[in-house]
Design a protein around this motif. Structure first.
Motif, short mmCIF file in Angstrom:
data_model
loop_
_atom_site.label_atom_id
_atom_site.label_comp_id
_atom_site.label_asym_id
_atom_site.label_seq_id
_atom_site.Cartn_x
_atom_site.Cartn_y
_atom_site.Cartn_z
N THR A 19 0.76 -1.26 0.18
CA THR A 19 0.00 0.04 -0.08
C THR A 19 0.76 1.30 -0.20
N TYR A 20 1.97 1.18 0.64
CA TYR A 20 2.82 2.37 0.78
C TYR A 20 3.45 2.80 -0.59
N ARG A 21 4.00 1.55 -1.25
CA ARG A 21 4.39 1.75 -2.61
C ARG A 21 3.56 2.47 -3.53
N LYS A 22 2.19 2.35 -3.25
CA LYS A 22 1.18 3.30 -4.19
C LYS A 22 1.44 4.61 -3.87
N TYR A 23 1.73 4.79 -2.69
CA TYR A 23 2.00 6.51 -2.19
C TYR A 23 3.14 6.83 -3.03
N PHE A 73 0.91 20.34 0.15
CA PHE A 73 0.19 19.58 1.12
C PHE A 73 -1.41 19.60 0.96
N ASN A 74 -1.78 20.69 0.80
CA ASN A 74 -3.38 20.96 0.57
C ASN A 74 -3.87 20.80 -0.73
N ASP A 75 -2.87 20.09 -1.81
CA ASP A 75 -3.42 19.92 -2.94
C ASP A 75 -4.51 18.67 -3.17
N PRO A 76 -5.61 18.79 -3.80
CA PRO A 76 -6.55 17.64 -3.74
C PRO A 76 -5.96 16.38 -4.03
N ASP A 77 -5.03 16.19 -5.02
CA ASP A 77 -4.45 15.05 -5.57
C ASP A 77 -3.56 14.46 -4.60
N TYR A 78 -2.85 15.41 -3.84
CA TYR A 78 -1.71 14.97 -2.66
C TYR A 78 -2.67 14.25 -1.60
N GLN A 79 -3.89 15.08 -1.16
CA GLN A 79 -4.40 14.74 -0.06
C GLN A 79 -5.19 13.06 -0.40
N ALA A 80 -5.57 12.93 -1.74
CA ALA A 80 -6.16 11.71 -2.01
C ALA A 80 -4.93 10.63 -2.23
N LEU A 81 -3.90 10.97 -2.66
CA LEU A 81 -2.99 10.12 -2.66
C LEU A 81 -2.48 9.63 -1.28
N SER A 82 -2.20 10.60 -0.37
CA SER A 82 -1.80 10.61 1.04
C SER A 82 -2.73 9.32 1.75
N PHE A 84 -3.23 6.35 0.75
CA PHE A 84 -2.32 5.28 0.78
C PHE A 84 -1.28 5.29 1.87
N ARG A 85 -0.60 6.30 2.13
CA ARG A 85 0.52 6.65 3.01
C ARG A 85 -0.50 6.23 4.49
N ARG A 86 -1.52 7.00 4.64
CA ARG A 86 -2.08 6.79 5.99
C ARG A 86 -2.47 5.39 6.40
N MET A 91 2.03 7.21 11.01
CA MET A 91 2.75 8.63 10.91
C MET A 91 3.25 9.18 12.33
N LYS A 92 4.48 8.97 12.51
CA LYS A 92 4.84 9.75 13.88
C LYS A 92 4.64 11.15 13.75
N PHE A 93 5.37 12.06 12.67
CA PHE A 93 5.29 13.34 12.53
C PHE A 93 5.61 13.51 10.94
N LEU A 94 4.96 14.75 10.62
CA LEU A 94 5.28 15.40 9.56
C LEU A 94 5.53 16.76 9.69
N THR A 95 6.84 17.36 9.81
CA THR A 95 6.99 18.52 10.35
C THR A 95 7.73 19.59 9.28
N MET A 96 7.13 20.85 9.17
CA MET A 96 8.01 21.73 8.33
C MET A 96 9.11 22.62 9.09
#
Length: 104
Positions: A19-23, A73-82, A84-86, A91-96
């Motif tokens: 599943t992560y590889r799809k991401y 981060f807010n791109d709808p395509d990224y949110q849909a792709l994410s 698979f990551r979720r 996730m422990k953290f995603l930090t900017m």
């Protein structure tokens, strides 16, 4: 928001590699869409001092500005792709982290 680069640091544990590889397959085109640059990843980081909250994989990438990072981060395509990551990781953290402004 400024025009200094921003760096993203992610720490997560992969529990479903398929599943992560799809991401992963969709991640790089979206990163490039916003001027992002993949820096590195490491599955075996070492903490030299202090508590070690890190487990699993650490990933680092950057964008030319905070706005570019936010837009990615807010791109709808990224949110849909994410999704698979979720589904494939914990996730422990995603930090900017903001870069330093140019010195004059």
């Amino acid at each position: 928001m400024s025009d200094v680069p921003v760096y993203f640091i992610a720490n997560f544990i992969v529990h479903d590699a398929d599943t992560y590889r799809k991401y992963e397959k969709g991640f790089f085109p979206l990163l490039k869409k916003y001027g992002g640059e993949f820096l590195t990843y490491d599955d075996n980081t070492r903490t030299m001092e202090g508590a070690d909250p890190r487990e699993g994989r650490v990933v680092m990438f950057k964008f030319p500005s905070e706005q570019a990072g936010e837009d990615w981060f807010n791109d709808p395509d990224y949110q849909a792709l994410s999704e698979f990551r979720r589904a494939g990781t914990q996730m422990k953290f995603l930090t900017m982290v903001h870069g330093l402004p140019p010195r004059s």
